[in-house]
Design a protein around this motif. Structure first.
Motif, mmCIF file in Angstrom:
data_model
loop_
_atom_site.group_PDB
_atom_site.id
_atom_site.type_symbol
_atom_site.label_atom_id
_atom_site.label_comp_id
_atom_site.label_asym_id
_atom_site.label_seq_id
_atom_site.Cartn_x
_atom_site.Cartn_y
_atom_site.Cartn_z
ATOM 1 N N THR A 265 6.218 -2.858 -1.036
ATOM 2 C CA THR A 265 4.872 -3.231 -0.620
ATOM 3 C C THR A 265 3.933 -2.902 -1.778
ATOM 4 O OG1 THR A 265 4.161 -1.077 0.262
ATOM 5 C CG2 THR A 265 5.472 -2.500 1.727
ATOM 6 N N ASP A 266 2.764 -3.540 -1.765
ATOM 7 C CA ASP A 266 1.779 -3.265 -2.819
ATOM 8 C C ASP A 266 0.406 -3.172 -2.175
ATOM 9 O OD1 ASP A 266 0.662 -2.904 -5.349
ATOM 10 O OD2 ASP A 266 0.302 -5.055 -5.584
ATOM 11 N N HIS A 267 -0.395 -2.228 -2.674
ATOM 12 C CA HIS A 267 -1.690 -1.971 -2.058
ATOM 13 C C HIS A 267 -2.741 -1.881 -3.154
ATOM 14 C CE1 HIS A 267 0.585 -1.164 1.616
ATOM 15 N NE2 HIS A 267 1.475 -0.656 0.775
ATOM 16 N N PRO B 256 9.945 -6.352 -11.250
ATOM 17 C CA PRO B 256 9.802 -5.972 -9.846
ATOM 18 C C PRO B 256 8.382 -6.086 -9.306
ATOM 19 C CG PRO B 256 9.836 -4.017 -11.203
ATOM 20 C CD PRO B 256 9.943 -5.192 -12.138
ATOM 21 N N HIS B 257 7.419 -6.419 -10.166
ATOM 22 C CA HIS B 257 6.048 -6.589 -9.673
ATOM 23 C C HIS B 257 5.335 -7.647 -10.508
ATOM 24 C CE1 HIS B 257 2.092 -5.523 -8.011
ATOM 25 N NE2 HIS B 257 1.682 -5.932 -9.199
ATOM 26 N N GLY B 258 4.824 -8.700 -9.850
ATOM 27 C CA GLY B 258 4.107 -9.726 -10.600
ATOM 28 C C GLY B 258 3.503 -10.759 -9.679
ATOM 29 N N HIS B 259 2.913 -11.762 -10.274
ATOM 30 C CA HIS B 259 2.106 -12.712 -9.509
ATOM 31 C C HIS B 259 2.409 -14.160 -9.851
ATOM 32 C CE1 HIS B 259 -0.210 -9.339 -7.950
ATOM 33 N NE2 HIS B 259 -0.045 -8.824 -9.160
ATOM 34 N N THR B 260 3.658 -14.451 -10.218
ATOM 35 C CA THR B 260 4.009 -15.855 -10.426
ATOM 36 C C THR B 260 4.074 -16.553 -9.062
ATOM 37 O OG1 THR B 260 6.331 -15.213 -10.415
ATOM 38 C CG2 THR B 260 5.278 -15.446 -12.567
ATOM 39 N N ASP C 280 5.755 -6.439 -15.546
ATOM 40 C CA ASP C 280 4.818 -7.276 -16.314
ATOM 41 C C ASP C 280 3.559 -7.628 -15.544
ATOM 42 O OD1 ASP C 280 5.558 -9.912 -14.845
ATOM 43 O OD2 ASP C 280 7.484 -9.198 -15.586
ATOM 44 N N ASP C 281 3.587 -7.531 -14.200
ATOM 45 C CA ASP C 281 2.385 -7.730 -13.379
ATOM 46 C C ASP C 281 1.617 -9.001 -13.748
ATOM 47 O OD1 ASP C 281 0.467 -7.266 -11.483
ATOM 48 O OD2 ASP C 281 -0.467 -5.580 -12.499
ATOM 49 N N THR C 282 2.335 -10.075 -14.026
ATOM 50 C CA THR C 282 1.616 -11.228 -14.576
ATOM 51 C C THR C 282 1.750 -12.485 -13.723
ATOM 52 O OG1 THR C 282 1.201 -12.493 -16.587
ATOM 53 C CG2 THR C 282 3.501 -12.116 -16.022
ATOM 54 N N PHE D 178 5.274 -7.406 -0.118
ATOM 55 C CA PHE D 178 4.343 -7.373 1.010
ATOM 56 C C PHE D 178 3.034 -6.708 0.581
ATOM 57 C CE2 PHE D 178 2.809 -5.200 4.955
ATOM 58 C CZ PHE D 178 2.597 -6.320 5.732
ATOM 59 N N ARG D 179 1.962 -7.509 0.491
ATOM 60 C CA ARG D 179 0.672 -6.943 0.087
ATOM 61 C C ARG D 179 -0.348 -7.185 1.196
ATOM 62 N NH1 ARG D 179 -2.001 -6.578 -5.744
ATOM 63 N NH2 ARG D 179 -4.155 -6.263 -5.177
ATOM 64 N N PRO D 180 -0.578 -6.166 2.041
ATOM 65 C CA PRO D 180 -1.370 -6.377 3.250
ATOM 66 C C PRO D 180 -2.874 -6.150 3.086
ATOM 67 C CG PRO D 180 -0.388 -4.206 3.304
ATOM 68 C CD PRO D 180 -0.004 -4.809 1.983
ATOM 69 N N LEU E 29 0.839 1.650 -5.206
ATOM 70 C CA LEU E 29 -0.613 1.751 -5.037
ATOM 71 C C LEU E 29 -1.308 1.458 -6.368
ATOM 72 C CD1 LEU E 29 -3.190 2.459 -3.498
ATOM 73 C CD2 LEU E 29 -2.720 4.880 -3.950
ATOM 74 N N HIS E 30 -2.093 0.382 -6.388
ATOM 75 C CA HIS E 30 -2.907 0.028 -7.555
ATOM 76 C C HIS E 30 -4.351 0.386 -7.220
ATOM 77 C CE1 HIS E 30 0.665 -2.425 -8.455
ATOM 78 N NE2 HIS E 30 0.236 -2.471 -9.704
ATOM 79 N N ALA E 31 -4.819 1.492 -7.763
ATOM 80 C CA ALA E 31 -6.165 1.953 -7.416
ATOM 81 C C ALA E 31 -7.061 1.952 -8.653
ATOM 82 C CB ALA E 31 -6.093 3.358 -6.834
HETATM 83 ZN ZN LIG Z 1 -0.216 -6.820 -9.565
#
Ligand SMILES: [Zn+2]
Length: 471
Positions: free
Chosen positions: A249-251, A38-42, A416-418, A196-198, A307-309
């Protein structure tokens, strides 16, 4: 040829034979569950175009900042790996020689997660039976490149072979999502959804912020020179992302700070920033206010908020100026959550129709702040260990530090955020094994019965991610 490459069937399980066999039983029931990512960067382009991947270097080495960071620490300059610098220093272009250089330094990854993931890829995706080393570098390079040219290694074929049920990518607010749109029309059954990453339109510290806000207005047909028009444009883009399947969304913020300004104060702050008349501290307060605004929009439209802080991005300025972002020069920083999130939680903390998933690079916050907060506020859940902590020891520390306050059901399973597509099965397999190792300890010490542990193992591997991200 070099030493054999062998993935032990009971790798990462506890050494004690009794606990190990419990872990093995738990793992057998989750090993083959579909992958929910549910979260990654392919790159969605891979799946819409379905073109062959180019070669071993551009596929496995260049996009992986974990590898670049470690190689650089061992004195390998990025130019020698084929990266062109802004100052036009001589750059290596022979891919085979670049791959050999990587192989010469492969020992630097011993006992790091990069080594575990890569060995898993080498053994299970490409069928290697010898370890990567200077002696086997050419064999690896030729075998990988030959495989990539075959239909079995096309992006869609691999998506299916990996057993992926859904794969989320991440896009900026201005992204046209043309690849997602093409996929939606293609008739292929794979499910690739945007997120959605604003950050590009809510972070005034970005050099392109004002231009991005203007573009946001054009895309959404709103007047983003006003605070109200700006908020309406953001809501409009969120709705656009949802039409192509986005559920979240991701921040990515330097801190978790939130604010709850009056509408008038928020408008004055926006006006100062957009007119380039900002005062010291304005950018941080603006980001803080925007997290609260995004939470309000999530209450309105049902999107899950992440939220990735706590990442200090581009810490190495010389590296950043020469090679740009995502080259391994980012670091964890000390992060506050309890005080930082209070303004947002004062408004939305008890809402059950709003979900905020928290990620940290500061492990000391798990037991002191994050697990107690998630173990109380209905709107909060904990994301899996992130980035530097997506590793066996750190995953175990996460469970040990968070479970007693937050339990399992205030966490959201694994993601996996990959950007390393080939490593997705490796990462999920590792997470499943570590969770089973942890659960086996609970069973062996009579804190949980084995049937309950089996249920939790399935939740952690599959169901929690689906329910948390509304997939
Ligand atoms: Zn990420």
């Amino acid at each position: 040829m070099g030493r054999s490459l062998h993935l032990h069937p009971q790798r990462f399980f506890p050494a004690d034979p009794q606990v190990r066999s419990i872990a093995a039983r738990l793992y057998a029931a989750v090993e083959d569950l579909p992958i929910v990512s549910p979260h990654g960067h392919t790159d969605p382009r891979w799946f819409s175009g379905n073109e062959p991947f180019e070669d071993a270097v551009s596929l496995l080495l260049w996009p992986d900042h974990y590898l670049l960071r470690m190689l650089m620490s061992q004195g390998v300059p990025l130019e020698s790996l084929g990266f062109r610098s802004a100052d036009a220093a001589p750059v290596a272009t022979d891919r085979r020689r670049i791959w050999r250089l990587f192989a010469e330094h492969y020992r630097a990854f011993r006992a790091t997660p990069s080594r575990l993931w890569l060995d898993h890829v080498f053994a299970t995706v490409f069928g290697f039976e010898v370890r990567l080393s200077p002696e086997t570098a050419d064999h690896y390079f030729d075998t990988i490149n030959a495989a990539l040219a075959t239909p079995e290694y096309l992006p869609r074929a691999l998506y299916e072979r990996f057993g992926i049920e859904v794969l989320a990518t991440t896009e900026g607010a201005l992204d046209a999502l043309e690849h997602h749109a093409a996929l939606a029309k293609s008739g292929w059954k794979g499910r690739i959804i945007p997120t959605f990453r604003p950050d590009d339109v809510v972070d005034p510290d970005r050099a392109d912020f004002v231009a991005n806000v203007l573009r946001l207005g054009e895309l959404a047909h709103e007047d983003t020179s006003s605070w109200h028009g700006y908020l309406a444009a953001l809501a409009n883009r969120r709705a656009f992302f949802r039409t192509l399947g986005a559920t979240a969304t991701d921040h990515g913020h330097p801190t978790a700070r939130t604010a709850d300004l009056s509408p008038l104060k928020a408008q004055e702050l926006f006006d100062r920033i957009i007119a380039s008349k900002r005062q010291p501290g304005d950018a941080e307060v603006f980001r803080a206010q925007m997290l609260t605004e995004m939470a309000q929009m999530s209450c309105d439209d049902g999107m899950v908020m992440q939220l990735h802080a706590g990442a200090w991005r581009n810490h190495n300025e010389i590296l950043f100026n020469r090679f740009g972002r995502d080259k391994g020069g980012d670091f964890p920083t000390q992060t506050d959550f309890t005080a930082a999130l209070k303004p947002l939680l004062d408004r939305f903390g008890s809402r059950r129709d709003f979900l905020l998933i928290l990620f940290t690079l500061d492990e000391s916050t798990y037991s002191r702040e994050l697990a107690p907060l998630a173990g109380h506020y209905p709107c909060l859940k904990l994301g899996p260990p992130w980035w530097f902590h997506d590793a066996p020891e750190a995953m175990l520390r996460f469970r040990r530090q968070s479970t007693e306050s937050a339990g399992f059901y205030n966490t959201v399973g694994f993601n996996d955020d990959t950007r390393a597509f080939f490593s997705i099965p490796a990462r999920h397999d590792l997470a499943r094994r570590i969770d089973c190792a942890y659960l086996a300890e609970l069973v062996a010490t009579h804190r949980l019965d084995e049937d309950e542990a089996g249920e939790v193992a399935v939740e952690l591997a599959y169901r929690l991610a689906k329910s948390a991200y509304r997939l």
